[in-house]
Design a protein around this motif. Structure first.
Motif, PDB file in Angstrom:
ATOM      1  N   ILE A   9      23.219 -25.593  33.239  1.00  0.00           N
ATOM      2  CA  ILE A   9      23.604 -26.905  32.717  1.00  0.00           C
ATOM      3  C   ILE A   9      23.132 -27.958  33.720  1.00  0.00           C
ATOM      4  O   ILE A   9      23.329 -27.805  34.930  1.00  0.00           O
ATOM      5  N   THR A  10      22.513 -29.010  33.223  1.00  0.00           N
ATOM      6  CA  THR A  10      21.945 -30.036  34.087  1.00  0.00           C
ATOM      7  C   THR A  10      22.160 -31.438  33.526  1.00  0.00           C
ATOM      8  O   THR A  10      22.267 -31.617  32.311  1.00  0.00           O
ATOM      9  N   ASP A  11      22.190 -32.412  34.432  1.00  0.00           N
ATOM     10  CA  ASP A  11      22.234 -33.821  34.029  1.00  0.00           C
ATOM     11  C   ASP A  11      20.845 -34.334  33.639  1.00  0.00           C
ATOM     12  O   ASP A  11      20.736 -35.360  32.979  1.00  0.00           O
ATOM     13  N   ASN A  66      26.411 -24.914  41.494  1.00  0.00           N
ATOM     14  CA  ASN A  66      26.354 -23.460  41.599  1.00  0.00           C
ATOM     15  C   ASN A  66      26.299 -23.051  43.070  1.00  0.00           C
ATOM     16  O   ASN A  66      25.431 -23.482  43.808  1.00  0.00           O
ATOM     17  N   HIS A  67      27.207 -22.192  43.467  1.00  0.00           N
ATOM     18  CA  HIS A  67      27.226 -21.709  44.848  1.00  0.00           C
ATOM     19  C   HIS A  67      27.278 -20.190  44.922  1.00  0.00           C
ATOM     20  O   HIS A  67      27.531 -19.635  45.994  1.00  0.00           O
ATOM     21  N   PHE A  92      12.710 -24.677  50.347  1.00  0.00           N
ATOM     22  CA  PHE A  92      12.620 -23.236  50.557  1.00  0.00           C
ATOM     23  C   PHE A  92      13.763 -22.793  51.453  1.00  0.00           C
ATOM     24  O   PHE A  92      14.032 -23.405  52.479  1.00  0.00           O
ATOM     25  N   VAL A  93      14.430 -21.716  51.074  1.00  0.00           N
ATOM     26  CA  VAL A  93      15.500 -21.136  51.881  1.00  0.00           C
ATOM     27  C   VAL A  93      14.902 -20.150  52.883  1.00  0.00           C
ATOM     28  O   VAL A  93      15.367 -20.032  54.003  1.00  0.00           O
ATOM     29  N   ASN A  94      13.862 -19.427  52.450  1.00  0.00           N
ATOM     30  CA  ASN A  94      13.123 -18.552  53.355  1.00  0.00           C
ATOM     31  C   ASN A  94      11.684 -18.415  52.881  1.00  0.00           C
ATOM     32  O   ASN A  94      11.349 -18.797  51.764  1.00  0.00           O
ATOM     33  N   PRO A 111      15.603 -28.212  41.623  1.00  0.00           N
ATOM     34  CA  PRO A 111      16.021 -29.595  41.867  1.00  0.00           C
ATOM     35  C   PRO A 111      17.527 -29.850  41.760  1.00  0.00           C
ATOM     36  O   PRO A 111      18.023 -30.824  42.314  1.00  0.00           O
ATOM     37  N   ASP A 112      18.272 -28.969  41.072  1.00  0.00           N
ATOM     38  CA  ASP A 112      19.724 -29.105  40.994  1.00  0.00           C
ATOM     39  C   ASP A 112      20.442 -28.310  42.083  1.00  0.00           C
ATOM     40  O   ASP A 112      21.669 -28.292  42.125  1.00  0.00           O
ATOM     41  N   GLY A 113      19.689 -27.637  42.941  1.00  0.00           N
ATOM     42  CA  GLY A 113      20.286 -26.874  44.030  1.00  0.00           C
ATOM     43  C   GLY A 113      20.572 -25.420  43.708  1.00  0.00           C
ATOM     44  O   GLY A 113      21.111 -24.695  44.547  1.00  0.00           O
TER      45      GLY A 113
END
Length: 132
Positions: A9-11, A66-67, A92-94, A111-113
Motif C-alpha cells: 500500500i502506498t501514497d 513496513n519494518h 542500498f542496504v548491502n 522509495p517507500d522504505g
C-alpha cells in the motif's frame, strides 16, 4: 492453499509502480488508477493506493511503515543486476553478499522504505532448491 500475491500500500502509486517496473523489467498491469500488478511466472507483486484501504477496513494498512517484510525476487545474476541498479536505487542496504544458506543476495529499499532482496542461488543446495 497457494500464495498468490503480496500487496504494498502506498501514497504514491505511480512512483512505486514505476520503480518496480524499472528494477524488475516487468510491465505492470493496471486495474485502475489505484491498483497495479507486476506478474511474474511464480507470483505477483500488487501495489495499491491508500485509497483502497477503506475497502478492506479503514486504517488496516499504513503506507511506508513496513519494518518486518522483505520482498524477494529470484534473479539470474545478482552481481550484474547490482551494476545496472546503481543508477535507479537510492538506498542500498548491502552490496551482493553470499549468505550462509547459499544465496548471493542484494538488499535495498524501495522509495517507500520497503526492503527488497534480489538473490541468485550459488551453492549446489540452493541451486537445487530453486531449480536452476
Amino acid at each position: 492453499m497457494d500464495l498468490v500475491s503480496i500487496r504494498i500500500i502506498t501514497d504514491d502509486i505511480n512512483r512505486l509502480v514505476g520503480f518496480y517496473e524499472k528494477i524488475t523489467g516487468v510491465q505492470a498491469a493496471r486495474g485502475n488508477e489505484d491498483f497495479a500488478e507486476l506478474r511474474t511466472a511464480h507470483g505477483t507483486l500488487a501495489i495499491g493506493s491508500t485509497r483502497t484501504v477503506p475497502l478492506f477496513a479503514p486504517g488496516s494498512a499504513r503506507p511506508a511503515d513496513n519494518h518486518t517484510v522483505i520482498i524477494e525476487f529470484l534473479v539470474a545474476d545478482v552481481d550484474a543486476l547490482y551494476e545496472k541498479l546503481k543508477n535507479v536505487v537510492k538506498d542500498f542496504v548491502n552490496e551482493p553478499t553470499t549468505m550462509p544458506w547459499g544465496n548471493r543476495a542484494l538488499l535495498f529499499r524501495d522509495p517507500d522504505g520497503n526492503l527488497v532482496n534480489f538473490f541468485t542461488p550459488v551453492t549446489p543446495d540452493a541451486i537445487e532448491k530453486f531449480g536452476r
